[in-house]
Each structure stands twice: as C-alpha cells, then as structure tokens.
Design an enzyme around this catalytic site. Structure first.
Site, short mmCIF file in Angstrom:
data_model
loop_
_atom_site.label_atom_id
_atom_site.label_comp_id
_atom_site.label_asym_id
_atom_site.label_seq_id
_atom_site.Cartn_x
_atom_site.Cartn_y
_atom_site.Cartn_z
CG ASP A 4 -138.26 -9.57 9.18
OD1 ASP A 4 -139.34 -9.16 9.62
OD2 ASP A 4 -138.15 -10.58 8.46
CE LYS A 6 -140.53 -12.83 11.21
NZ LYS A 6 -141.07 -14.05 10.68
CG MET A 12 -132.37 -19.08 12.60
SD MET A 12 -134.14 -19.29 12.33
CE MET A 12 -134.17 -20.63 11.14
N1 SAH Z 1 -134.02 -16.39 4.75
C1 SAH Z 1 -132.70 -16.15 5.30
C2 SAH Z 1 -132.48 -16.90 6.58
C3 SAH Z 1 -133.42 -16.52 7.70
S1 SAH Z 1 -133.11 -17.36 9.19
C4 SAH Z 1 -131.64 -16.47 4.25
O1 SAH Z 1 -131.96 -17.06 3.21
O2 SAH Z 1 -130.49 -16.10 4.45
C5 SAH Z 1 -132.01 -16.26 10.00
C6 SAH Z 1 -130.63 -16.86 10.07
O3 SAH Z 1 -129.93 -16.65 8.86
C7 SAH Z 1 -129.73 -16.28 11.12
O4 SAH Z 1 -130.00 -16.83 12.39
C8 SAH Z 1 -128.38 -16.72 10.61
O5 SAH Z 1 -128.15 -18.08 10.86
C9 SAH Z 1 -128.54 -16.56 9.12
N2 SAH Z 1 -128.05 -15.27 8.61
C10 SAH Z 1 -128.72 -14.41 7.83
N3 SAH Z 1 -127.95 -13.35 7.47
C11 SAH Z 1 -126.75 -13.55 8.04
C12 SAH Z 1 -125.51 -12.84 8.05
N4 SAH Z 1 -125.37 -11.68 7.40
N5 SAH Z 1 -124.47 -13.35 8.75
C13 SAH Z 1 -124.60 -14.51 9.41
N6 SAH Z 1 -125.73 -15.23 9.44
C14 SAH Z 1 -126.79 -14.77 8.76
#
Ligand code: SAH
Length: 253
Positions: free
Chosen positions: A35, A57, A172
């Site tokens: 992704d 996605k 999210m």
């Molecule tokens: N599995 C991922 C999360 C997936 S859901 C994890 O453990 O980080 C996707 C969400 O993660 C985004 O909508 C946001 O809320 C957050 N996110 C992921 N990377 C980010 C970043 N670099 N900065 C801010 N929010 C982030």
C-alpha cells in the site's frame, strides 16, 4: 510446491524504523504487494527484480479490493514464490492482517509474520507525547475512527470511552473527528480535554494541531487537516512542546 507469504510491517515510514528482519525479508522477496502507507523511502527501495503490486488502498480509495489482494497472494504463493505483503506500521493493528492470514491458512499457505512499529505509538512519540505516563495516564485505548458514532448500533462503546481516564489514540479518524468529539462530550468527557492531531508523522512535512475537545473539530476544519493523521486525546497531550525538535527525527542527528 508452495511458496510462503511474509506479512510484514514497515513501521511508520522511513528505512530507519524498518526492522532488520523486515529488511531481510523484503530484500529476498520475489513478489511484493504494498500500500502507499509505508512511504516513498521504503517503496523506492523495494528489490528491482521483484514483481511489485500496488494495492493502493490508501485513504479509502481502493485500487484493488481486499478479496483481489488476497487472491493475488494465494496465486503467487501457489506458484512457489516468496511473497511479501507489506503494510504500514504493524499488520495486526487496523491492517487487516488477521483476515489475510485466515485466507492464506485456508488455502494451505504458510505465513510468516514480521511485526512493525505502529504509528499509534510512534507518531505521538515523535512529537514528544508518551501515550502513558505515571502522572497522567495509566491506560491507553487505540481505536478506529472509521466507525461513525452516530449510526444506530455503534461498534464502539462511546460511554465507556468517554468515562475512561486513560489516553485515547484514534487512527483513521480525520473524517469523523467532529462526530467523535461530540460523542465523547455527550457521554461526559470534558470539553476542555486536550487533543493533538498529528498529520504525516515522522515525515519532513508533518504538522501538529492542538486544541480542546470542544473546538478540535472546528480547528481541524480551519487548518484543512487531512489523513493520514493520528489523533491523541487526554492529559498526555499537555506534554507536547511545539518549541522542541522531533523526538524521533527523520534523520538521526
Ligand atoms: N497498521 C497501521 C495502521 C493502519 S490504519 C499501523 O500500525 O500504524 C491507517 C491509519 O494509520 C491512518 O489513517 C493514520 O491514522 C495512521 N497512520 C499511519 N501512518 C501514519 C503517519 N505516518 N502519520 C500519521 N498517521 C499515520
């Protein structure tokens, strides 16, 4: 002959926070399904020889449906390939990693999991916000903001969340932030509770917006806040000091 699928967390962005095991597995991959969340630095360093599939996605704009992604993984593994499914952060935190493993196991394919540093912890940390602190929060709840709290049977218990004294971390959550703030206040969380929104954490263009729960929806709108962002609600937000440099700098000093 059957290949394997490696379910790999990329961490919150940048090669520095990719684990050694993740790097090892990526370097030897024959197929990588990814992704956009892992970010440019990691995606640009995928092996040249590997078949690279952009599942894209990102922010709800699906270029490939979940079922298509799973079918591709099964197909390539059945061709005997070493397949890497690369996900932002950790694959088991709102990454649908659990679902993908179920599908792969049902197809008789071996899965190896490589956890990653989750954005839920690292993004607040990068701006100096520890999600727990002996003085301010002894528990933390991580939730998806994708659930509309005004729908008839909300998946989350807003009353319980509003009454908990710990930190709330929302992934999210940008689109539903005004509704989330309302749901929390309606159930008793004080409007003065501090909130931080961290957009594009651990990137050079990251931005932080802070304000009380009662005004955060309006502030986010005024500032044009966009995903990806991590939202932190609770007293630990007061530890954020905008004059300090990043606690997790993009380049190690
Ligand atoms: N599995 C991922 C999360 C997936 S859901 C994890 O453990 O980080 C996707 C969400 O993660 C985004 O909508 C946001 O809320 C957050 N996110 C992921 N990377 C980010 C970043 N670099 N900065 C801010 N929010 C982030």
């Amino acid at each position: 002959m059957s290949g394997k699928v490696y379910l790999v967390g990329s961490g919150p962005g940048g090669l520095g926070l990719l684990t050694r095991r993740a790097q090892d597995v990526i370097d030897r991959a024959e197929v990588v399904l990814y992704d956009q969340l892992p970010g440019e630095e990691i995606l640009a360093a995928l092996p040249e020889t590997a078949e690279k599939i952009d599942c894209g996605k990102f922010g709800g704009r699906h270029t490939l449906e979940q079922a298509e992604i799973e079918a591709l993984m099964v197909d390539r593994a059945q061709l005997g390939k070493r397949v890497v499914r690369l996900k932002g952060g950790d694959p088991f935190l709102f990454g649908r990693g659990g679902e993908e493993i179920e599908t792969l196991h049902r197809a008789g394919i071996e899965v190896v999991m490589v956890p990653g540093v989750t954005s839920a912890l690292a993004v607040p940390a990068s701006v100096g916000i520890p999600v727990t602190h002996r003085k301010y929060a002894s528990q933390v709840t991580i939730l998806t903001g994708h659930e509309d709290p005004t729908k008839p049977a909300p998946a989350l218990d807003w009353k319980l969340l509003a009454q908990s004294r710990g930190t709330i971390v929302i992934l999210m959550g940008v689109a539903n932030l005004p509704k989330i703030a309302d749901a929390l206040m309606r159930n008793g969380k004080p409007g003065s509770t501090p909130v931080a929104i961290i957009e594009r954490g651990l990137r050079t263009d990251r931005r932080v917006t802070t304000g009380p729960l009662s005004r955060i929806g309006v502030l986010a709108h005024e500032h044009g806040v966009k995903p990806p962002a991590v939202i932190v609600i609770g007293d630990v937000v007061n530890l954020y000091d905008p004059t300090r440099p990043d606690l997790i700098p993009v380049e190690l000093p």
